[in-house]
Enzyme design. Structure first.
Site, PDB file in Angstrom:
ATOM      1  N   GLY A   1     -15.499 -41.918  10.089  1.00  0.00           N
ATOM      2  CA  GLY A   1     -15.304 -42.805  11.229  1.00  0.00           C
ATOM      3  C   GLY A   1     -16.311 -43.931  11.212  1.00  0.00           C
TER       4      GLY A   1
ATOM      5  CB  CYS B   1     -24.225 -41.031  12.238  1.00  0.00           C
ATOM      6  SG  CYS B   1     -23.863 -42.658  12.897  1.00  0.00           S
ATOM      7  CG  LEU B   2     -20.903 -43.874   7.650  1.00  0.00           C
ATOM      8  CD1 LEU B   2     -19.681 -44.796   7.638  1.00  0.00           C
ATOM      9  CD2 LEU B   2     -21.278 -43.459   6.237  1.00  0.00           C
TER      10      LEU B   2
ATOM     11  CG  HIS C   1     -19.854 -39.604  15.776  1.00  0.00           C
ATOM     12  ND1 HIS C   1     -20.945 -38.894  15.355  1.00  0.00           N
ATOM     13  CD2 HIS C   1     -20.025 -40.860  15.285  1.00  0.00           C
ATOM     14  CE1 HIS C   1     -21.738 -39.681  14.633  1.00  0.00           C
ATOM     15  NE2 HIS C   1     -21.195 -40.888  14.575  1.00  0.00           N
ATOM     16  CD  GLU C   2     -17.157 -43.140  14.556  1.00  0.00           C
ATOM     17  OE1 GLU C   2     -17.755 -44.203  14.837  1.00  0.00           O
ATOM     18  OE2 GLU C   2     -17.545 -42.394  13.646  1.00  0.00           O
TER      19      GLU C   2
END
Length: 153
Positions: free
Chosen positions: A46, A88-89, A130-131
């Protein structure tokens, strides 16, 4: 399409609330396409627009079932609970144990402004939460279970 730079933890933009998308145009389509390419390049499931420095309520998610494009997403219901690992990115190389709903229903617009409803369980539910949290300026680190810490991959 183009790769965009992913904003990393510590950048104050990640703590800001994203704005509602009102114009469904070529610029929005380009942003969504770039976000998909950036998410795949980073091996993520995501990505929220704020993570590429754009304060718009836009999210892309792909848990291996095909990409979902969510514009102005809202969680309409949550059920159950899951405790699992989350990363997370924008927090590269780190993960933590979080508590999230097991099942989540979201309504969102597509790139053309048409409303849709999605329901997800497990990983998809976690990705929705999350997003959408990113759009509110909330990082997954605030959901790490008490007594737990961030761990290295």
């Amino acid at each position: 399409m183009a790769l965009r730079n992913i904003v990393k933890i510590g950048d104050p933009i990640l703590n800001k609330k994203s704005r509602i998308v009102e114009k469904f145009d070529d610029r929005l389509a380009t942003l969504i396409d770039d976000m998909k390419e950036t998410m795949y390049d980073g091996n993520g499931v995501g990505l929220a627009a704020v993570q590429v420095g754009i304060l718009k309520r836009v999210v892309v998610i792909d848990i291996g079932e095909g990409v979902m494009e969510l514009v102005n997403p809202e969680i309409v219901s949550e059920e159950g609970e899951q405790i699992s690992q989350e990363g997370c990115l924008s927090v590269p190389g780190k993960w933590g144990t979080t508590k999230r709903p097991m099942k989540v229903t979201v309504k969102a617009q597509d790139r053309n402004g048409k409303w849709q409803v999605f329901t997800g369980e497990g990983l998809k539910a976690k990705a929705f939460c999350h997003e959408i949290d990113h759009l509110e300026g909330i990082m997954f680190t605030s959901h790490i279970i008490e007594g737990e810490t961030l761990h290295n991959n």
